[in-house]
Design an enzyme around this catalytic site. Structure first.
Site, PDB file in Angstrom:
ATOM      1  N   SER A 184      11.256 -11.123 -28.387  1.00  3.82           N
ATOM      2  CA  SER A 184      11.926 -10.143 -27.635  1.00  3.82           C
ATOM      3  C   SER A 184      11.108  -9.248 -26.882  1.00  3.82           C
ATOM      4  O   SER A 184      11.322  -8.775 -26.007  1.00  3.82           O
ATOM      5  CB  SER A 184      12.810  -9.182 -28.433  1.00  3.82           C
ATOM      6  OG  SER A 184      12.202  -8.491 -29.735  1.00  3.82           O
ATOM      7  N   HIS A 212      17.673 -13.745 -28.262  1.00  3.95           N
ATOM      8  CA  HIS A 212      17.220 -13.494 -26.893  1.00  3.95           C
ATOM      9  C   HIS A 212      17.427 -14.826 -26.236  1.00  3.95           C
ATOM     10  O   HIS A 212      17.012 -15.132 -25.085  1.00  3.95           O
ATOM     11  CB  HIS A 212      15.924 -13.025 -26.712  1.00  3.95           C
ATOM     12  CG  HIS A 212      15.711 -11.599 -27.010  1.00  3.95           C
ATOM     13  ND1 HIS A 212      16.029 -10.635 -26.012  1.00  3.95           N
ATOM     14  CD2 HIS A 212      15.770 -10.728 -28.240  1.00  3.95           C
ATOM     15  CE1 HIS A 212      15.957  -9.335 -26.517  1.00  3.95           C
ATOM     16  NE2 HIS A 212      15.788  -9.584 -27.964  1.00  3.95           N
ATOM     17  N   LYS A 243      23.819  -9.432 -25.843  1.00  5.82           N
ATOM     18  CA  LYS A 243      22.518  -9.559 -24.696  1.00  5.82           C
ATOM     19  C   LYS A 243      23.350 -10.492 -23.737  1.00  5.82           C
ATOM     20  O   LYS A 243      24.145 -10.063 -22.893  1.00  5.82           O
ATOM     21  CB  LYS A 243      21.396 -10.074 -25.403  1.00  5.82           C
ATOM     22  CG  LYS A 243      20.874  -9.026 -26.208  1.00  5.82           C
ATOM     23  CD  LYS A 243      19.628  -9.651 -26.968  1.00  5.82           C
ATOM     24  CE  LYS A 243      18.820  -8.351 -27.655  1.00  5.82           C
ATOM     25  NZ  LYS A 243      19.490  -7.737 -28.731  1.00  5.82           N
TER      26      LYS A 243
END
Lengths: 399, 80
Positions: A184, A212, A243
């Site tokens: 990340s 991610h 996300k």
């Protein structure tokens, strides 16, 4: 005294207040789009949000959430084991399992609880967890709770991982290897093909955190393991809805039928209220969009490459390869803080990362790209970084 | 098998490069309290010990390690 240990943090917070630096906990007053908002009274381009596909503002997801709230109410008021399992939760789990092509899925109320709860439960006393040194805080929290023996391997160093499995001897069979798809902070991708080979050689199990990389990597957007062609070597995939899916929550999927039993042993799943139906509904819609609209991924990567090459051309210290996370490293604390402030003053919001949250003693200005950014917005971000050079806050690399 | 004294000697030499405060390093020296090692530096030291002895040091033992002597004892225990 009990609270003495917080004095260092209090001093840091006091310093931030004195400097009027709003890098941590900045208040968003208004969201204008997936990539623009009013933060601390200033209109800014949002370049530090992890909103990779821009789906937090997608009208279809918003409408799904609205309908679910009308139908189910605002919350479940209980855990999944009590009164908090709604048909929405079960449907999302079935859709996630189908998306990953595995038989089993569990949904969690947050990504943090998914990773922490899974790591804390899969391995226990007598087992071993081998985790990447740069693992996310949720992984470190989970392994600490597990009671297993916890050993770090050097970040993405497959030689070091293999060496540590060799040292374990027969205990390698009782070992859970933990890696992330995209890390990340710097946006680098784990060498999952090599990790999968090592995992098979030593008979360990592998957990990959695709927080991610879901919606970012792989032909179908399933993440780094798909991109590396090693999904069959992954025993447990964990990830987040906060996300690329623009909501909040997390998941674990697995081909192992035992996951259905593990479910009832994860305290972070049992002893917390389940996700609100509106969030589950928006996540389900976002997952459909992620699956059906690969052009979002292409747009994200176009923007990521544009930002990366622009910052690299300025001579800034970015990572070795383009990624939707582009971090600019600063050795100097004062320069990093002043640079964050100047970017903000010039209408660009990014993340300021300070040690020990950064993986070294360096400070980071961390940018995350979105499919929803326009080319013009990306160019404005690059221009703002050029301003840092003009102001003498960062010296371009001569190379 | 590494005995306690040789572990201690190795550690005292290894820690010299982190000795910013120029304190006398012996078995009673505190890694954080006296040498002021950061969490990142503690992990760097651990990695160098692991390479030297070809062992893996579990993170679980670190809360019990305060002094050079504590660390030397743990290395000895982990070194077959």
């Amino acid at each position: 005294m009990l609270l003495d240990k917080f004095k260092e943090m209090a001093a840091f917070q006091s310093e931030l207040r004195d400097r009027k630096l709003k890098a941590f906990g900045a208040v968003t007053d208004e969201i204008l789009s997936a990539t623009e908002g009013v933060v601390e009274g200033r209109r800014v381009i949002l370049a530090g949000t992890n909103n990779y596909l821009g789906l937090s503002a997608d009208p279809r997801c918003i409408e799904a959430a609205r309908e679910a709230a009308s139908r189910w109410g605002t919350g479940t008021t209980g855990s999944r084991l009590a009164n908090g399992s709604f048909a929405e939760h079960q449907a999302l789990e079935a859709e996630l399992a189908a998306f990953y092509g595995v038989g089993h899925a569990i949904c969690f109320s947050t990504g943090y609880s998914a990773t922490m709860g899974t790591c804390a439960t899969l391995a226990g006393p007598g087992d071993v967890i081998l985790l990447d040194a740069d693992s996310h805080s949720s992984i470190y929290s989970g392994v600490k709770l597990s009671g297993a023996e916890v050993i770090r391997y050097r970040h993405s160093d497959t030689g070091d991982l293999a060496k540590r499995l060799r040292r374990l001897g027969d205990r390698a069979a009782n070992t859970l290897i933990v890696a992330e798809g995209i890390y990340s902070m710097l946006g680098d991708v784990a060498p999952l093909a090599e990790i999968a080979d090592i995992k098979r050689e030593y008979g360990a199990m592998l957990l990959v955190d695709e927080a991610h990389s879901l919606g970012v990597l792989g032909e179908r957007g399933r993440g780094a393991a798909e991109a590396a062609g090693v999904e069959d070597a992954v025993d447990f995939t964990v990830g987040t809805f906060s996300k690329s899916l623009g909501g909040i929550g997390g998941f674990c999927v697995s081909p192992h039928a035992e996951l259905e039993d593990v479910r009832y042993c994860i305290r972070a799943y049992i002893f917390t209220a389940s996700s609100t139906p509106s969030v589950v509904a928006s996540t389900r819609r976002a997952l459909q969009i992620l699956r059906d609209e690969p052009q979002l991924r292409e747009r994200l990567w176009d923007n990521a490459r544009r930002l990366y090459s622009g910052l690299k051309a300025l001579g800034l210290a970015v990572g070795p390869t383009p990624s939707p996370v582009v971090a600019v490293e600063f050795a100097d604390r004062e320069a990093a803080m002043a640079a964050w402030q100047q970017l903000f003053d010039n209408g660009v919001y990014v993340n300021l990362v300070v040690p020990p949250a950064s993986p070294s003693t360096n400070y980071l200005l961390r940018n995350s790209m979105s499919a929803a950014h326009s080319s013009e917005q990306v160019d404005r971000i690059i221009d703002a970084y050029r301003g840092l050079i003009d102001a003498g806050l960062v010296t371009p690399d001569a190379a | 098998m590494a005995d306690y004294q040789s572990c201690l000697a190795f550690l005292c030499e290894l820690l010299q490069k982190y000795n910013r405060k120029r304190v006398m390093i012996n078995e009673n020296t505190g890694l954080v309290a006296d040498l002021g090692l950061s969490s990142l530096e503690v992990m760097e030291v651990i990695e160098q010990i692991e390479d030297h002895y070809d062992i893996s040091i579990p993170l679980n033992i670190l809360p019990d390690v305060n002094t050079v002597a504590d660390l030397a004892q743990k290395i000895r225990d982990l070194n077959p």
